[in-house]
Design a protein around this motif. Sequence first.
Motif, PDB file in Angstrom:
ATOM      1  N   CYS B 107       0.828  -1.209   0.000  1.00 36.26           N
ATOM      2  CA  CYS B 107       0.000   0.000   0.000  1.00 36.26           C
ATOM      3  C   CYS B 107       0.857   1.252   0.000  1.00 36.26           C
ATOM      4  O   CYS B 107       0.559   2.212  -0.707  1.00 36.26           O
ATOM      5  CB  CYS B 107      -0.922   0.015   1.209  1.00 36.26           C
ATOM      6  SG  CYS B 107      -2.204  -1.218   1.100  1.00 36.26           S
ATOM      7  N   PHE B 108       1.930   1.249   0.791  1.00 34.63           N
ATOM      8  CA  PHE B 108       2.794   2.431   0.818  1.00 34.63           C
ATOM      9  C   PHE B 108       3.465   2.633  -0.532  1.00 34.63           C
ATOM     10  O   PHE B 108       3.601   3.747  -1.012  1.00 34.63           O
ATOM     11  CB  PHE B 108       3.832   2.319   1.938  1.00 34.63           C
ATOM     12  CG  PHE B 108       3.282   2.741   3.258  1.00 34.63           C
ATOM     13  CD1 PHE B 108       3.187   4.088   3.576  1.00 34.63           C
ATOM     14  CD2 PHE B 108       2.823   1.808   4.165  1.00 34.63           C
ATOM     15  CE1 PHE B 108       2.659   4.496   4.778  1.00 34.63           C
ATOM     16  CE2 PHE B 108       2.286   2.206   5.377  1.00 34.63           C
ATOM     17  CZ  PHE B 108       2.204   3.556   5.682  1.00 34.63           C
ATOM     18  N   TYR B 109       3.846   1.514  -1.148  1.00 37.19           N
ATOM     19  CA  TYR B 109       4.478   1.593  -2.462  1.00 37.19           C
ATOM     20  C   TYR B 109       3.523   2.228  -3.467  1.00 37.19           C
ATOM     21  O   TYR B 109       3.877   3.159  -4.184  1.00 37.19           O
ATOM     22  CB  TYR B 109       4.894   0.189  -2.913  1.00 37.19           C
ATOM     23  CG  TYR B 109       5.514   0.144  -4.280  1.00 37.19           C
ATOM     24  CD1 TYR B 109       6.823   0.569  -4.478  1.00 37.19           C
ATOM     25  CD2 TYR B 109       4.789  -0.306  -5.377  1.00 37.19           C
ATOM     26  CE1 TYR B 109       7.398   0.536  -5.730  1.00 37.19           C
ATOM     27  CE2 TYR B 109       5.351  -0.344  -6.635  1.00 37.19           C
ATOM     28  CZ  TYR B 109       6.654   0.076  -6.810  1.00 37.19           C
ATOM     29  OH  TYR B 109       7.217   0.042  -8.060  1.00 37.19           O
ATOM     30  N   ALA B 111       0.776   4.001  -2.828  1.00 34.81           N
ATOM     31  CA  ALA B 111       0.364   5.354  -2.443  1.00 34.81           C
ATOM     32  C   ALA B 111       1.421   6.387  -2.798  1.00 34.81           C
ATOM     33  O   ALA B 111       1.121   7.563  -2.977  1.00 34.81           O
ATOM     34  CB  ALA B 111       0.064   5.404  -0.946  1.00 34.81           C
ATOM     35  N   LYS B 112       2.677   5.950  -2.900  1.00 35.00           N
ATOM     36  CA  LYS B 112       3.751   6.897  -3.216  1.00 35.00           C
ATOM     37  C   LYS B 112       3.958   7.052  -4.718  1.00 35.00           C
ATOM     38  O   LYS B 112       4.777   7.843  -5.157  1.00 35.00           O
ATOM     39  CB  LYS B 112       5.061   6.448  -2.545  1.00 35.00           C
ATOM     40  CG  LYS B 112       5.098   6.770  -1.063  1.00 35.00           C
ATOM     41  CD  LYS B 112       5.357   8.245  -0.862  1.00 35.00           C
ATOM     42  CE  LYS B 112       4.916   8.695   0.534  1.00 35.00           C
ATOM     43  NZ  LYS B 112       4.819  10.142   0.650  1.00 35.00           N
ATOM     44  N   LYS B 113       3.223   6.261  -5.501  1.00 34.54           N
ATOM     45  CA  LYS B 113       3.325   6.394  -6.954  1.00 34.54           C
ATOM     46  C   LYS B 113       2.613   7.671  -7.392  1.00 34.54           C
ATOM     47  O   LYS B 113       1.655   8.087  -6.762  1.00 34.54           O
ATOM     48  CB  LYS B 113       2.647   5.186  -7.633  1.00 34.54           C
ATOM     49  CG  LYS B 113       3.442   3.909  -7.491  1.00 34.54           C
ATOM     50  CD  LYS B 113       4.460   3.809  -8.592  1.00 34.54           C
ATOM     51  CE  LYS B 113       5.636   3.007  -8.094  1.00 34.54           C
ATOM     52  NZ  LYS B 113       6.818   3.190  -8.934  1.00 34.54           N
ATOM     53  N   PRO B 114       3.078   8.286  -8.477  1.00 38.24           N
ATOM     54  CA  PRO B 114       2.348   9.470  -8.955  1.00 38.24           C
ATOM     55  C   PRO B 114       0.930   9.089  -9.373  1.00 38.24           C
ATOM     56  O   PRO B 114       0.685   7.953  -9.797  1.00 38.24           O
ATOM     57  CB  PRO B 114       3.176   9.948 -10.150  1.00 38.24           C
ATOM     58  CG  PRO B 114       4.058   8.800 -10.517  1.00 38.24           C
ATOM     59  CD  PRO B 114       4.268   8.003  -9.275  1.00 38.24           C
ATOM     60  N   ARG B 118      -0.836   5.444 -10.335  1.00 38.55           N
ATOM     61  CA  ARG B 118      -1.290   4.821  -9.095  1.00 38.55           C
ATOM     62  C   ARG B 118      -2.449   3.853  -9.331  1.00 38.55           C
ATOM     63  O   ARG B 118      -2.481   2.755  -8.813  1.00 38.55           O
ATOM     64  CB  ARG B 118      -1.729   5.897  -8.105  1.00 38.55           C
ATOM     65  CG  ARG B 118      -1.846   5.376  -6.700  1.00 38.55           C
ATOM     66  CD  ARG B 118      -2.279   6.459  -5.759  1.00 38.55           C
ATOM     67  NE  ARG B 118      -1.354   7.594  -5.799  1.00 38.55           N
ATOM     68  CZ  ARG B 118      -1.628   8.787  -5.284  1.00 38.55           C
ATOM     69  NH1 ARG B 118      -2.796   9.006  -4.721  1.00 38.55           N
ATOM     70  NH2 ARG B 118      -0.754   9.758  -5.350  1.00 38.55           N
ATOM     71  N   GLU B 194      -3.538   6.001   1.749  1.00 32.73           N
ATOM     72  CA  GLU B 194      -3.549   7.115   0.811  1.00 32.73           C
ATOM     73  C   GLU B 194      -3.863   8.430   1.515  1.00 32.73           C
ATOM     74  O   GLU B 194      -3.366   9.483   1.146  1.00 32.73           O
ATOM     75  CB  GLU B 194      -4.593   6.845  -0.276  1.00 32.73           C
ATOM     76  CG  GLU B 194      -4.339   7.603  -1.556  1.00 32.73           C
ATOM     77  CD  GLU B 194      -5.442   7.377  -2.573  1.00 32.73           C
ATOM     78  OE1 GLU B 194      -6.554   6.961  -2.176  1.00 32.73           O
ATOM     79  OE2 GLU B 194      -5.201   7.614  -3.761  1.00 32.73           O
ATOM     80  N   TRP B 198       1.056  12.644   6.905  1.00 33.29           N
ATOM     81  CA  TRP B 198       2.486  12.402   7.122  1.00 33.29           C
ATOM     82  C   TRP B 198       3.077  13.341   8.164  1.00 33.29           C
ATOM     83  O   TRP B 198       4.173  13.111   8.660  1.00 33.29           O
ATOM     84  CB  TRP B 198       3.243  12.499   5.797  1.00 33.29           C
ATOM     85  CG  TRP B 198       3.011  11.284   4.966  1.00 33.29           C
ATOM     86  CD1 TRP B 198       2.010  11.093   4.057  1.00 33.29           C
ATOM     87  CD2 TRP B 198       3.759  10.066   5.007  1.00 33.29           C
ATOM     88  NE1 TRP B 198       2.108   9.826   3.528  1.00 33.29           N
ATOM     89  CE2 TRP B 198       3.176   9.181   4.089  1.00 33.29           C
ATOM     90  CE3 TRP B 198       4.882   9.650   5.729  1.00 33.29           C
ATOM     91  CZ2 TRP B 198       3.656   7.900   3.869  1.00 33.29           C
ATOM     92  CZ3 TRP B 198       5.361   8.371   5.514  1.00 33.29           C
ATOM     93  CH2 TRP B 198       4.746   7.509   4.594  1.00 33.29           C
ATOM     94  N   GLU B 202       6.264  12.919  10.774  1.00 31.73           N
ATOM     95  CA  GLU B 202       7.317  13.908  11.004  1.00 31.73           C
ATOM     96  C   GLU B 202       7.369  14.318  12.468  1.00 31.73           C
ATOM     97  O   GLU B 202       8.453  14.499  13.036  1.00 31.73           O
ATOM     98  CB  GLU B 202       7.079  15.139  10.124  1.00 31.73           C
ATOM     99  CG  GLU B 202       7.258  14.835   8.656  1.00 31.73           C
ATOM    100  CD  GLU B 202       7.247  16.074   7.791  1.00 31.73           C
ATOM    101  OE1 GLU B 202       7.800  16.028   6.703  1.00 31.73           O
ATOM    102  OE2 GLU B 202       6.657  17.096   8.208  1.00 31.73           O
TER     103      GLU B 202
END
Lengths: 341, 301
Positions: B107-109, B111-114, B118, B194, B198, B202
């Motif tokens: 899912c993280f992979y 979700a980080k796609k443009p 995606r 998604e 974030w 941080e």
Amino acid sequence: MDGLSLQGINKTFGKVHAVRDVSKDIHSGEFFTLLGPSGCGKTTLLRMIAGLELQDSGRIILDGKDITGLPAIKRHINTVFQSYALFPHLNIFDNVAFGLRSRKVPGAEVNQRVKDTLDMLELGEMTKRFPHQLSGGQSQRVALARALVNEPKVLLLDEPMSALDAKLRAQVQIELRRLQQKLGQTFILVTHDQDEALIVSDRIAVMKAGQIVQYGTPAEVYDFPKNKFVAEFLGSANLIEGNYKDGLFHTPIGIFELEKPPPWEKGLIAIRPEWIRISDTEPVKNGLRATVTEIIYRGTNLDISLTPGPIRLRTSTYSRIKIGDELWLDLAPKEIAVLNE
Amino acid sequence: MNKLIIWYGELITNQKLLKRGLFFLVPGMLWLILFLVLPGLILVLVSFAGRGDYGNLVWEFSVENYTRLMGYGLFGWTLDYVYILLRSVWVALVTTGLSVVLSYPLCFYIAKKPLRTRYLWLTVVIIPFWTNMVIRAYAWFLILAPELPFAKLAAFLKLIPPGAPLYPSALAVYLGMISMFLPFVALPLFSSVERLDWTLVEAAQDLYASNFRIFMHAILPQTLPGLSVGIILTIVPAMGMFVVPDLLGGAKYMLVGNLIQQQFGASRDYAFGAAISMALMILTLFSLYMYKRKSKGIDLI
């Protein structure tokens, strides 16, 4: 050297040069403000100090130690985020204790330090509450407590007031100033609110397009803006263009005397609306005959626009001025700021 | 009742509103009563009946089906059935657990796609959804066939005799189950990932958190709604799954789904099948209850 030193910091995002060659020493115990419009790079600069963004070039020195290559978890710097970023599933006590527990501080010490910090910020009553049960002002104080309890060498504040309403904001600004003076810690604030910057700061750095365009105490920056951008961004200013020759400043609306000769022949001067005085008789020098074209009532004062110019001035609400009145304006030489650029 | 009221902007009487509500509600209620509640009650009744000589139902009350399930049979006491039940729970738990572990990085992979690619990636995850379960199970036959590298490697490592396929086996069942249920976990989890804030990650970094602490406090609580749906969508059907274990596990790795299917099929022992079904249902409800207790305050759906 004590304090934080930024040396030649650069950062680009794609084609955008977000921060350009910023170098600045921030003294220990200073309330330092990065002031600028959105997109000027102030938040990016703050995030690089926090270790949440990596600069393309440049070094960051904290108390004589190079922290350029250290990640956020290794920097003794804490942040109050714009959205506060409280952990929603933890109560106020656990939120504030988070940093201490991450560093495996013994339980008894955690309890004492969290309690002391919460008491200092008058949050002692709500340790068992959860973030969603707090008002905006309370959330902000919890975020402040969560950062301060770690006794950071530098506290970063990323527009911490933007979610508060105007009245509360004014109150919190003064509280924040008092708190910083009491603790004597280094605070770095990012804001686009010029009033906030003037109220809380020891020194202000005004940023534009990734660069610090002016830097100094609030009074220095406000009274002697160096350029058009600063003059207009902090407060408002009448900007008058003209030529300097034969010891006088020649403009389309009149000829004025300046305190000292400017470094240019053709350039801009700035006069703050509240520095212009209304006179019944013609002033000895720098008088300007003008006609009132617009009056805006603002409660605490009147904002008046006049021709020629247009010149804007600010006066008390007592003045009995009507549209169409002809007035003498006194633009005293010492009230005229010469812009260098 | 005939007083005019305003209902979300519409001028109407209470009476009319009630009629309209019933009109929309009744078909659904009838459907549920006819095809869920009644059959359910019949199942309860049947589970207390007996089996005639020709596989017919004999309507005499007995708890024999249940005692038989507990292991008391003609030939003394064995734990065979209990073992199958427990194994089913175990397989469901392992399937769900592994699906979760695999879904997070997936899912993280994605979700980080443009944004442009995606949904292409998501489609790749969803495609198994659109493919028939039986076809997918047979696809595993091909992949695990003796001629292909996987079986050859296993034979080389002396895990299976040379020339044998990798099925039927526990491994094949798990492979089939996880490939079947991965989208059920990944899709709801993805919707949570998604929308992940974030800033909390941080903030945790800023507060010196270790990677484990970051996951526990900044990522897990935020993804729990999606994860929760994924777990329920997986664990419930996984407990009663019979096609995949039947094809890929066979008699070597029997699960409760196969056992039930056997009773209603080859064995023609409807009463015993009903009793096992009841046991499965109770186990499922019990699991959900435990899950709800462990995850206080988190809505199941």
